[in-house]
Write a protein that holds these residues in place. Structure first.
Motif, PDB file in Angstrom:
ATOM      1  N   THR A   1       5.091 -11.962  -1.476  1.00 13.50           N
ATOM      2  CA  THR A   1       4.439 -10.842  -0.975  1.00 13.50           C
ATOM      3  C   THR A   1       5.348  -9.896  -0.301  1.00 13.50           C
ATOM      4  OG1 THR A   1       5.237 -12.278   0.997  1.00 13.50           O
ATOM      5  CG2 THR A   1       2.897 -12.914   0.220  1.00 13.50           C
ATOM      6  N   LEU A   2       4.720  -8.776   0.281  1.00 19.93           N
ATOM      7  CA  LEU A   2       5.107  -7.457   0.520  1.00 19.93           C
ATOM      8  C   LEU A   2       6.249  -7.798   1.630  1.00 19.93           C
ATOM      9  CD1 LEU A   2       5.162  -4.406   0.512  1.00 19.93           C
ATOM     10  CD2 LEU A   2       3.400  -4.324   2.115  1.00 19.93           C
ATOM     11  N   ASP A   3       5.928  -8.531   2.626  1.00 21.62           N
ATOM     12  CA  ASP A   3       6.865  -8.734   3.649  1.00 21.62           C
ATOM     13  C   ASP A   3       8.301  -9.207   3.038  1.00 21.62           C
ATOM     14  OD1 ASP A   3       5.599 -11.097   3.138  1.00 21.62           O
ATOM     15  OD2 ASP A   3       5.814 -11.719   5.419  1.00 21.62           O
ATOM     16  N   ARG A   4       8.199 -10.230   2.214  1.00 20.00           N
ATOM     17  CA  ARG A   4       9.335 -11.001   1.671  1.00 20.00           C
ATOM     18  C   ARG A   4       9.980  -9.897   0.778  1.00 20.00           C
ATOM     19  NH1 ARG A   4      10.109 -16.509   1.778  1.00 20.00           N
ATOM     20  NH2 ARG A   4      11.252 -16.324  -0.122  1.00 20.00           N
ATOM     21  N   VAL A   5       9.551  -9.034  -0.086  1.00 20.08           N
ATOM     22  CA  VAL A   5       9.923  -8.181  -0.881  1.00 20.08           C
ATOM     23  C   VAL A   5      10.640  -7.073  -0.220  1.00 20.08           C
ATOM     24  CG1 VAL A   5       9.576  -6.146  -2.640  1.00 20.08           C
ATOM     25  CG2 VAL A   5       8.374  -8.520  -2.840  1.00 20.08           C
TER      26      VAL A   5
ATOM     27  N   SER B   1       1.350  10.255  -1.067  1.00 18.53           N
ATOM     28  CA  SER B   1       0.310   9.126  -1.018  1.00 18.53           C
ATOM     29  C   SER B   1       1.260   7.845  -1.295  1.00 18.53           C
ATOM     30  CB  SER B   1      -0.629   9.270  -1.961  1.00 18.53           C
ATOM     31  OG  SER B   1      -1.459  10.563  -1.688  1.00 18.53           O
ATOM     32  N   ASP B   2       2.320   7.689  -2.187  1.00 24.17           N
ATOM     33  CA  ASP B   2       2.875   6.374  -2.427  1.00 24.17           C
ATOM     34  C   ASP B   2       3.311   5.858  -1.094  1.00 24.17           C
ATOM     35  OD1 ASP B   2       2.287   6.676  -5.151  1.00 24.17           O
ATOM     36  OD2 ASP B   2       4.430   7.664  -5.564  1.00 24.17           O
ATOM     37  N   LEU B   3       4.264   6.693  -0.313  1.00 23.27           N
ATOM     38  CA  LEU B   3       4.792   5.997   0.670  1.00 23.27           C
ATOM     39  C   LEU B   3       3.890   6.468   1.970  1.00 23.27           C
ATOM     40  CD1 LEU B   3       8.173   7.512   0.024  1.00 23.27           C
ATOM     41  CD2 LEU B   3       7.680   5.132   0.016  1.00 23.27           C
ATOM     42  N   ARG B   4       3.535   7.531   2.285  1.00 27.65           N
ATOM     43  CA  ARG B   4       2.437   7.643   3.482  1.00 27.65           C
ATOM     44  C   ARG B   4       1.433   6.976   3.401  1.00 27.65           C
ATOM     45  NH1 ARG B   4       1.783  13.558   4.814  1.00 27.65           N
ATOM     46  NH2 ARG B   4       3.724  13.293   5.444  1.00 27.65           N
TER      47      ARG B   4
ATOM     48  N   GLU C   1      -0.125   0.149   4.895  1.00 23.88           N
ATOM     49  CA  GLU C   1      -0.132  -1.191   4.431  1.00 23.88           C
ATOM     50  C   GLU C   1       0.922  -2.095   5.404  1.00 23.88           C
ATOM     51  OE1 GLU C   1      -1.919  -4.482   2.300  1.00 23.88           O
ATOM     52  OE2 GLU C   1      -2.448  -2.451   2.858  1.00 23.88           O
ATOM     53  N   CYS C   2       1.897  -1.404   5.548  1.00 21.09           N
ATOM     54  CA  CYS C   2       2.981  -2.195   6.534  1.00 21.09           C
ATOM     55  C   CYS C   2       2.512  -2.082   7.911  1.00 21.09           C
ATOM     56  CB  CYS C   2       4.397  -1.496   6.520  1.00 21.09           C
ATOM     57  SG  CYS C   2       5.253  -1.984   4.925  1.00 21.09           S
ATOM     58  N   ARG C   3       1.943  -0.927   8.371  1.00 22.73           N
ATOM     59  CA  ARG C   3       1.355  -1.006   9.618  1.00 22.73           C
ATOM     60  C   ARG C   3       0.054  -1.823   9.837  1.00 22.73           C
ATOM     61  NH1 ARG C   3       1.498   4.328   9.784  1.00 22.73           N
ATOM     62  NH2 ARG C   3      -0.081   4.682   8.662  1.00 22.73           N
ATOM     63  N   ARG C   4      -0.724  -1.961   8.746  1.00 25.42           N
ATOM     64  CA  ARG C   4      -1.851  -2.808   8.829  1.00 25.42           C
ATOM     65  C   ARG C   4      -1.342  -4.214   9.057  1.00 25.42           C
ATOM     66  NH1 ARG C   4      -5.456  -5.470   5.779  1.00 25.42           N
ATOM     67  NH2 ARG C   4      -4.414  -5.300   3.951  1.00 25.42           N
ATOM     68  N   LYS C   5      -0.399  -4.792   8.333  1.00 26.53           N
ATOM     69  CA  LYS C   5       0.057  -5.846   8.341  1.00 26.53           C
ATOM     70  C   LYS C   5       1.264  -6.241   9.259  1.00 26.53           C
ATOM     71  CE  LYS C   5      -1.000  -6.895   3.381  1.00 26.53           C
ATOM     72  NZ  LYS C   5      -0.567  -7.408   2.304  1.00 26.53           N
TER      73      LYS C   5
ATOM     74  N   ILE D   1       4.139  -5.002   9.474  1.00 22.14           N
ATOM     75  CA  ILE D   1       5.566  -5.301   9.003  1.00 22.14           C
ATOM     76  C   ILE D   1       6.289  -4.024   9.291  1.00 22.14           C
ATOM     77  CG2 ILE D   1       6.741  -5.311   6.886  1.00 22.14           C
ATOM     78  CD1 ILE D   1       4.238  -6.472   5.518  1.00 22.14           C
ATOM     79  N   ARG D   2       7.250  -4.244  10.047  1.00 18.75           N
ATOM     80  CA  ARG D   2       8.190  -3.227  10.652  1.00 18.75           C
ATOM     81  C   ARG D   2       8.874  -2.563   9.407  1.00 18.75           C
ATOM     82  NH1 ARG D   2      11.889  -3.898  15.502  1.00 18.75           N
ATOM     83  NH2 ARG D   2      11.898  -2.009  14.965  1.00 18.75           N
ATOM     84  N   VAL D   3       9.111  -1.045   9.335  1.00 16.76           N
ATOM     85  CA  VAL D   3       9.728  -0.370   8.341  1.00 16.76           C
ATOM     86  C   VAL D   3      10.773   0.282   8.944  1.00 16.76           C
ATOM     87  CG1 VAL D   3       8.066  -0.248   6.681  1.00 16.76           C
ATOM     88  CG2 VAL D   3       8.044   1.508   8.430  1.00 16.76           C
ATOM     89  N   ARG D   4      11.899   0.888   8.449  1.00 18.30           N
ATOM     90  CA  ARG D   4      13.083   1.635   8.784  1.00 18.30           C
ATOM     91  C   ARG D   4      12.558   2.874   9.038  1.00 18.30           C
ATOM     92  NH1 ARG D   4      18.189  -0.527   5.433  1.00 18.30           N
ATOM     93  NH2 ARG D   4      18.080  -2.516   5.814  1.00 18.30           N
ATOM     94  N   ASP D   5      12.972   3.642  10.038  1.00 15.58           N
ATOM     95  CA  ASP D   5      12.494   4.941  10.585  1.00 15.58           C
ATOM     96  C   ASP D   5      12.959   5.904   9.408  1.00 15.58           C
ATOM     97  OD1 ASP D   5      11.885   4.331  13.067  1.00 15.58           O
ATOM     98  OD2 ASP D   5      13.609   4.784  14.149  1.00 15.58           O
ATOM     99  N   ALA D   6      13.941   5.601   8.449  1.00 16.13           N
ATOM    100  CA  ALA D   6      14.391   6.433   7.549  1.00 16.13           C
ATOM    101  C   ALA D   6      13.240   6.786   6.311  1.00 16.13           C
ATOM    102  CB  ALA D   6      15.533   6.110   6.593  1.00 16.13           C
ATOM    103  N   TRP D   7      12.321   5.697   6.435  1.00 19.75           N
ATOM    104  CA  TRP D   7      11.272   5.460   5.458  1.00 19.75           C
ATOM    105  C   TRP D   7      10.005   6.433   5.848  1.00 19.75           C
ATOM    106  CZ3 TRP D   7      10.426  -0.186   3.772  1.00 19.75           C
ATOM    107  CH2 TRP D   7      11.824  -0.909   3.436  1.00 19.75           C
ATOM    108  N   ARG D   8      10.238   7.081   6.739  1.00 15.87           N
ATOM    109  CA  ARG D   8       9.055   7.986   7.319  1.00 15.87           C
ATOM    110  C   ARG D   8       9.297   9.567   6.819  1.00 15.87           C
ATOM    111  NH1 ARG D   8       6.431   4.648  10.158  1.00 15.87           N
ATOM    112  NH2 ARG D   8       7.565   2.986  11.531  1.00 15.87           N
ATOM    113  N   SER D   9      10.429   9.626   5.922  1.00 16.96           N
ATOM    114  CA  SER D   9      10.642  10.897   5.226  1.00 16.96           C
ATOM    115  C   SER D   9      11.210  10.678   3.958  1.00 16.96           C
ATOM    116  CB  SER D   9      11.465  11.654   6.202  1.00 16.96           C
ATOM    117  OG  SER D   9      12.897  11.213   6.197  1.00 16.96           O
ATOM    118  N   TRP D  10      10.741  11.544   3.270  1.00 17.88           N
ATOM    119  CA  TRP D  10      11.313  11.214   1.415  1.00 17.88           C
ATOM    120  C   TRP D  10      11.421  12.616   0.732  1.00 17.88           C
ATOM    121  CZ3 TRP D  10       6.911   9.500   3.956  1.00 17.88           C
ATOM    122  CH2 TRP D  10       5.571  10.181   3.850  1.00 17.88           C
TER     123      TRP D  10
END
Length: 83
Positions: free
Chosen positions: A28-32, A56-59, A65-69, A71-80
């Motif tokens: 599942t996404l959380d484990r990956v 679209s891939d990330l945002r 999907e992480c927000r909906r589920k 699942i916490r993500v790193r702040d660095a993932w909010r830019s790419w």
């Protein structure tokens, strides 16, 4: 691995080349993401940038999907880097 609609449609299989057996074996996404973060920590530390071929891939997909589920993500993932 989908947790809500776990059976792939034929369209999805044709579009992606991913078959049902592959999905059934996947985690599942959380484990990956836990494993991915471990890999980042080991090989990149804090010196990395995410890259995607469109926002679209990330945002719209991963972060949404992480927000909906919840699942916490790193702040660095909010830019790419948009390649």
């Amino acid at each position: 691995k989908p947790t809500e609609r776990s059976v792939l449609s034929e369209f999805c299989t044709r579009l992606t080349g991913i078959d049902q057996a592959t999905v059934d074996k996947a985690e599942t996404l959380d484990r990956v993401l836990v494993k991915f973060c471990g890999w980042l920590d080991e090989f990149a530390g804090e010196n990395y940038s995410l890259a995607a071929d469109c926002q679209s891939d990330l945002r719209h997909f991963l972060l949404a999907e992480c927000r909906r589920k919840k699942i916490r993500v790193r702040d660095a993932w909010r830019s790419w880097v948009d390649i």
